[in-house]
Design a protein around this motif. Structure first.
Motif, PDB file in Angstrom:
ATOM      1  N   UNK A  38       0.844  -1.214   0.000  1.00 43.09           N
ATOM      2  CA  UNK A  38       0.000   0.000   0.000  1.00 43.09           C
ATOM      3  C   UNK A  38       0.871   1.253   0.000  1.00 43.09           C
ATOM      4  N   UNK A  39       1.994   1.199   0.734  1.00 45.45           N
ATOM      5  CA  UNK A  39       2.924   2.337   0.757  1.00 45.45           C
ATOM      6  C   UNK A  39       3.469   2.609  -0.640  1.00 45.45           C
ATOM      7  N   UNK A  42       0.263   3.732  -2.989  1.00 50.40           N
ATOM      8  CA  UNK A  42      -0.448   4.992  -2.698  1.00 50.40           C
ATOM      9  C   UNK A  42       0.327   5.952  -1.807  1.00 50.40           C
ATOM     10  N   UNK A  43       0.990   5.418  -0.778  1.00 50.57           N
ATOM     11  CA  UNK A  43       1.590   6.245   0.275  1.00 50.57           C
ATOM     12  C   UNK A  43       2.600   7.256  -0.219  1.00 50.57           C
ATOM     13  N   UNK A  44       3.543   6.817  -1.057  1.00 52.06           N
ATOM     14  CA  UNK A  44       4.595   7.715  -1.559  1.00 52.06           C
ATOM     15  C   UNK A  44       3.969   8.841  -2.376  1.00 52.06           C
ATOM     16  N   UNK A 388       2.337   2.427   6.930  1.00 51.12           N
ATOM     17  CA  UNK A 388       1.851   3.741   7.359  1.00 51.12           C
ATOM     18  C   UNK A 388       2.895   4.469   8.189  1.00 51.12           C
ATOM     19  N   UNK A 389       3.621   3.713   9.036  1.00 47.69           N
ATOM     20  CA  UNK A 389       4.666   4.327   9.864  1.00 47.69           C
ATOM     21  C   UNK A 389       5.808   4.865   9.005  1.00 47.69           C
ATOM     22  N   UNK A 390       6.170   4.112   7.948  1.00 48.98           N
ATOM     23  CA  UNK A 390       7.220   4.583   7.030  1.00 48.98           C
ATOM     24  C   UNK A 390       6.719   5.796   6.253  1.00 48.98           C
TER      25      UNK A 390
END
Length: 718
Positions: A38-39, A42-44, A388-390
């Motif tokens: 997910x990171x 989407x996250x980046x 999420x933490x990263x």
């Protein structure tokens, strides 16, 4: 003979059905892999989009990222090579960056190296400097608004056992992902205050006005709005007795802001001043307004307005600026549901409507018209997974990068201006020398060229990630004693860490077992000592959804029949409140019907007995409520809870023997645990197994494709 044969077939079928449940178990390390995926997906992109665009103070230069097209390079080392060479298993992040100079009308576009991102191995951990590290999942309060109560006790003297009188007051906590926490509380004199850390508490009326609301809107929207005006009385319980001073003296800006809104003295003074100007009898007025002439009045008004503006800006930067405050989409959803608002999910800051609705709801809670929130319920707690933490740490790195880019932009502009001045001076001196007949050489000073490579730097991004992986309490060395220890470490939930609780401040309520933990958090497996109840484990069937809430599966029951073929129905703790649940170990007939007698069920937190037709869902398996380590204990149901706790923890400390053997008494989960931990080789493709050993698996596939050599090669555990 036929009937006998049929009954034996049915017995075998039911036995198979009971063992079939374990094949429905999802991959035990999926929580780690899914969050990292997910990171990357989407996250980046989200974090870079938040920083777009970066401009200088005059907005003449603009830096714009295109995160949708980011690229990751293949890692330099494989996981095995990284361990042997004591290197990190990382990938380089490249993003297209556009630099726009509006003065010279030049646009530059270039791929830029931002920094190194540690990659997760397929076993769910990271390799940094040759060491395997695991990011533990963190359990925190979900962003939103929570109403709770505080009990005040009055004792007649210091030594009295029982209080003379007690009364309850209520408060609301507005919790966010990033930014300042705000508390709207009602004190023992029924005054409502807005409170933050390291700031004097502010009367709620002033706070709402500073947020951009008018006094008319506030007083019309709030039920029993006279409560808001209690702050301006000396003693709300006894107005004639003026003995009680302010609990905390508010800042001068708020007093002046209140004066400009509510005080009519200023307006009267202005009107009288105008009348004085028109009339000819000024000699009487001079004595009355000796110290307050028209110019001083205007200056006073300007200073008050300036202070008021400063107060409003301060409130804006604290709660309404997207760069300093963030609720997140989950927080906004919680606010909308609790306060019955219709604010867009894209607005992740607090709005004046939020403050108004929160204050109104607090008054309704104090009157008993709304319910309080149970903060320990799992619907009010969510899990921050490794991805999420990263992502949060990437956000911190990008804030630092933005700061350096702005500094470099302004530095280049200043140097260019200085060079221009220096050049003009030199040309002037040369002209003077020529007029006097002297010769002088002039050096052409080229201005500093503003390029993308000049302003970009990898240190802020890499430094933020290095800090997190090196110093964060949630980034830990992987427990590599045996496969079970690794697996448990990757499925651990910690309430500690940044934004969480501390060992010393954690109460028994936080550490205890809540009814909503059923099927989500194991009630048995937890460390002994200071961390008891703060470090937990996910249950065998539990999974974390996209919003960060833990879900557990159930079978649907239709008119008394358990419909196993329809598959699992996953429910979060909030969804589970609306359904009637039966236990997983209920007896069912050969065709899946429950017994006709009244069956024990759980409805929210209450246990009762109802008819089978009223039951909506039943549990999936008896091991649904316990973790993997606990489910490896044979005859766990006959064990003492304290013994089971020690047993589940001690299994992780068992040193593996050279020749592994099957357990004498097994529970059926051993093979699955060791295969998901990645310590045994697994085939990549399906087909007919021709040969197996501890080093090699040969698969014969009948699919019409070209023969693949790698089907026969030895598969490494990584």
């Amino acid at each position: 003979m036929y009937l006998k044969k049929k009954s034996t077939i049915l017995n075998i079928a039911t036995a198979k059905q009971s063992n079939f449940n374990r094949y429905f178990l999802s991959d035990f390390v999926e929580i780690q892999r899914k969050s990292f995926y997910t990171l990357l997906e989407k996250g980046i992109i989200e974090e870079f989009s938040k920083r777009n665009p970066i401009t200088n103070t005059k907005k003449t230069i603009e830096v714009f990222f295109y995160p949708d097209y980011y690229q990751l390079t293949p890692p330099q080392y494989t996981p095995n090579q990284a361990i042997i060479k004591s290197k990190s298993y990382t990938s380089k992040l490249y993003i297209p960056v556009q630099l726009t100079d509006r003065t010279s009308k030049i646009i530059k576009l270039k791929w830029v190296y931002i920094g190194d991102i540690p990659l997760m191995t397929k076993r769910g951990h990271f390799i940094l400097n040759g060491c395997a590290r695991v990011i533990v999942n963190q359990m925190i309060r979900s962003p939103g608004i929570y109403y709770q109560k505080k009990i005040y006790e009055n004792f007649s003297d210091k030594w009295s056992e029982k209080p003379e009188n007690t009364f309850t007051r209520y408060y609301a906590d507005l919790i966010c992902n990033r930014g300042t926490w705000l508390r709207i509380e009602m004190d023992k004199y029924n005054r409502i205050w807005a409170q933050m850390k390291r700031v004097p508490k502010i009367p709620i009326m002033w706070f709402l006005i500073a947020a951009g609301l008018t006094d008319k809107i506030i007083l019309k929207s709030i039920m029993d709005s006279k409560i808001l005006l209690y702050n301006f009385q000396e003693d709300p319980l006894n107005p004639q007795k003026k003995s009680l001073p302010y609990v905390t003296t508010p800042p001068a800006a708020w007093i002046k802001l209140y004066n400009i809104i509510f005080s009519k003295k200023l307006k009267k003074a202005q009107n009288k001043q105008k009348v004085k100007k028109k009339s000819k009898k000024t000699y009487i007025k001079k004595k009355t307004y000796k110290n307050l002439n028209y110019s001083e009045l205007i200056n006073l008004k300007k200073t008050i307005e300036l202070k008021a503006e400063q107060g409003r800006k301060w409130i804006f930067n604290k709660f309404m600026n997207p760069r300093t405050y963030d609720l997140g989409k989950i927080g906004r959803l919680n606010f909308n549901n609790k306060l019955k608002l219709a604010v867009s999910l894209n607005i992740t800051i607090l709005t004046p409507q939020d403050f108004l609705a929160a204050t109104n709801n607090l008054i309704l809670v104090s009157k008993g018209l709304r319910e309080l929130d149970d903060i320990d319920h799992l619907k009010n707690r969510r899990v921050r997974t490794s991805g999420e933490l990263i992502q949060m740490q990437i956000g911190i790195g990008l804030v630092r990068l933005e700061k350096t880019i702005r500094e470099k932009m302004s530095l280049v502009l200043i140097t260019n201006q200085l060079k221009k001045k220096d050049f003009l001076k030199k040309t002037k001196n040369k002209k003077e020398k020529r007029s006097k007949g002297q010769t002088g050489h002039l050096r052409w000073a080229l201005p500093c060229e503003l390029t993308i490579s000049n302003i970009m730097n990898t240190k802020p991004f890499n430094g933020a990630l290095r800090e997190f992986f090196g110093t964060s309490p949630l980034s830990q060395f992987m427990d590599q004693i045996n496969p079970l220890a690794e697996l448990t470490h990757k499925r651990r939930l910690s309430s500690m860490g940044p934004g969480g609780v501390t060992r010393d401040s954690a109460t028994l309520a936080i550490r205890g077992i809540h009814p909503s933990h059923y099927g989500r958090i194991c009630p048995v497996e937890t460390p002994e000592g200071k961390n008891t109840g703060l470090v937990n484990s996910l249950t065998a069937y539990a999974r974390v959804n996209s919003q960060g809430y833990i879900e557990t599966p159930f079978y649907r029951v239709y008119k008394g029949q358990v419909q196993k073929k329809k598959g699992f129905y996953f429910f979060s703790a909030k969804q589970e409140e609306k359904i009637k649940l039966g236990a997983a170990d209920l007896y069912t007939s050969d065709i899946g019907f429950l017994p006709k007698a009244s069956i024990p069920v759980r409805i929210v937190e209450d246990f009762t007995k109802i008819a089978r037709n009223e039951i909506q869902y039943v549990g999936v398996a008896p091991i649904q409520m316990i973790s993997i380590a606990t489910s490896l204990i044979p005859f766990f149901e006959h064990d003492d809870a304290n013994r089971a706790l020690m047993g589940s923890n001690m299994q992780r400390q068992a040193v593996p023997i050279l020749k592994p053997q099957r357990p004498i008494v097994g529970t059926g989960l051993e093979a699955r645990a060791v295969s998901d931990s990645g310590h045994v080789i697994t085939a990549k493709y399906s087909g007919i197994v021709m040969y197996t050993s501890s080093k090699k698996i040969l698969i014969y596939s009948s699919v019409r494709i070209k023969y693949r050599r790698h089907q026969e090669r030895s598969l490494s555990y990584e």
